[in-house]
Design an enzyme around this catalytic site. Sequence first.
Site, short mmCIF file in Angstrom:
data_model
loop_
_atom_site.label_atom_id
_atom_site.label_comp_id
_atom_site.label_asym_id
_atom_site.label_seq_id
_atom_site.Cartn_x
_atom_site.Cartn_y
_atom_site.Cartn_z
N ASP A 260 9.35 1.61 0.39
CA ASP A 260 8.35 2.37 1.14
C ASP A 260 8.43 1.88 2.59
OD1 ASP A 260 6.12 3.28 2.44
OD2 ASP A 260 4.77 2.98 0.75
N LYS B 253 5.07 8.01 9.54
CA LYS B 253 4.56 7.33 10.75
C LYS B 253 5.46 7.55 11.95
CE LYS B 253 1.60 3.91 8.48
NZ LYS B 253 0.25 4.36 8.73
N TYR C 255 0.87 -1.18 0.00
CA TYR C 255 0.00 0.00 0.00
C TYR C 255 0.90 1.22 0.00
CZ TYR C 255 -3.20 3.59 1.67
OH TYR C 255 -3.95 4.74 1.79
C1 PLP Z 1 3.36 1.50 3.48
C2 PLP Z 1 2.60 2.79 3.43
N1 PLP Z 1 2.90 3.67 2.46
C3 PLP Z 1 2.26 4.84 2.36
C4 PLP Z 1 1.26 5.18 3.25
C5 PLP Z 1 0.56 6.49 3.11
O1 PLP Z 1 0.90 7.33 4.15
P1 PLP Z 1 -0.13 8.48 4.60
O2 PLP Z 1 -1.35 7.80 5.09
O3 PLP Z 1 0.63 9.21 5.68
O4 PLP Z 1 -0.37 9.34 3.40
C6 PLP Z 1 0.91 4.29 4.27
C7 PLP Z 1 -0.18 4.61 5.22
O5 PLP Z 1 -0.65 3.82 5.97
C8 PLP Z 1 1.59 3.06 4.36
O6 PLP Z 1 1.30 2.16 5.31
#
Ligand code: PLP
Length: 446
Positions: free
Chosen positions: A234, A262, A155
């Site tokens: 990521d 996070k 994700y």
């Molecule tokens: C692996 C990963 N990438 C990107 C994101 C997107 O981050 P945000 O919700 O701060 O935009 C998340 C959010 O949960 C994530 O878990």
Amino acid sequence: MRNKLALRQPYPVISESEAIWARAQGLIPAGTQTLAKGPQQYVKGVAPKYLQRGQGARVWDVDGNEYLDMNMAIGPLVLGYADRAVDDAIRRQLDDGITFSLMHPLEVDLAEMLREMIPNAESVRFTKTGAEATSAAVRVARAFTRRSKVVCCGYHGWHDWYIGVTDRAAGIPDAVKELTYTFGYNDLESLEDALDDDVACVILEPMTFEFPKDGFLEQVRELTERAGALLIFDEMWTGFRVALGGAQEHFAVTPDLATYSKAIANGMPIAALTGRKDVMRVLEKDVFLFSTFGGEALSLAAAAQTLRELRSRKVPQHLAQIGQSIREGYNHIAGELGIDGWTACVGHPARTLVTFDAKAGDPLLLKSLLQQEMLRHGVLWSGTNTISAAHGVREAAHLLAAYAESLEVVRHAVEAGSVRDLLRGDPVEPVFRRTGNFNVRPRIRA
Ligand SMILES: Cc1ncc(COP(=O)(O)O)c(C=O)c1O
């Protein structure tokens, strides 16, 4: 009557939560700003909907009920709620100012700290959210390689280039959707099938709940190099949890670019894009990445202090230790109850997942019943054990005692075929964010 962080209580009274929720109807579409915090992830009529306050690993809902929090704001609170050191750093910065008309020195301080911690961080830029950071990474990769396609696994946020591969893609033009493909975790063949000479980058979560097998990450590194595509990790979940330098340090595989958010600032909104200097150079002029709040100083101060605390309190080691006791404790309880054939706790100890096999019944119903019962034992839970520095031995012991009590109920319900009947409200809905089977839009080679 308010519940405490204790075992064997009545279901919590949640009338204030329900009253606030009623006011949101017709006013806030979907009701929530963060999908994983929304009522879709909780048993209706039983679980609280709004939280008011937190301290350490504990939270209080708007009705005054106390819980052990196993979600920690969906990742950010790696030190715990109201961490004194970080909150003091925020307060000190607040006295000087929140955001300014020129740059703030903390931008440089924090970039230097990240360079020291993260293997690939020769250059660093900041954004506010994770989705902004992953989108910046993709644009940088497209500019650097002068290619268009993106291949992803995991994700990555709400922006067009990623959400276009999901079933929530309304509003995204076909022309954009057609540029993103997916591959499966631990499935090199699916990655090979997706690569061609127009792929700008391969972006993946270096680990979700499945460990990389047989040099998977090393081979992804090699395949991307051979294909002339950039590799992006990521690290929203792995960052600062599995190691201070994230998965790239833990697994010793260095991506060209990486994204963090996070846990970086214990709850303040900030994200980072790190990477190779020659690649990141496109941000000097060619790629536009600027925004009003990019250098907002409260979050920078919080991040700098969080990183200092993570290091001095050896937080990744703590998460590994406590997390392992939780994972092993859960699996032991399941074994004792004779239900380890259909439920398990899996993943890296820093954040584990409870799984249910369909042979025992609908996994969503089983998860719902377990969640409902955990509420009676003062635990706010929605499928994972997302722990923090504030989750110590006592919190782990309470959690495991709550699992033991609750799983006993689930086992009886499975045996009696009464799981649905025991649910006091509508069950939880599927999580949008997949925990496996990421290959939703593979390219079929001609
Ligand atoms: C692996 C990963 N990438 C990107 C994101 C997107 O981050 P945000 O919700 O701060 O935009 C998340 C959010 O949960 C994530 O878990």
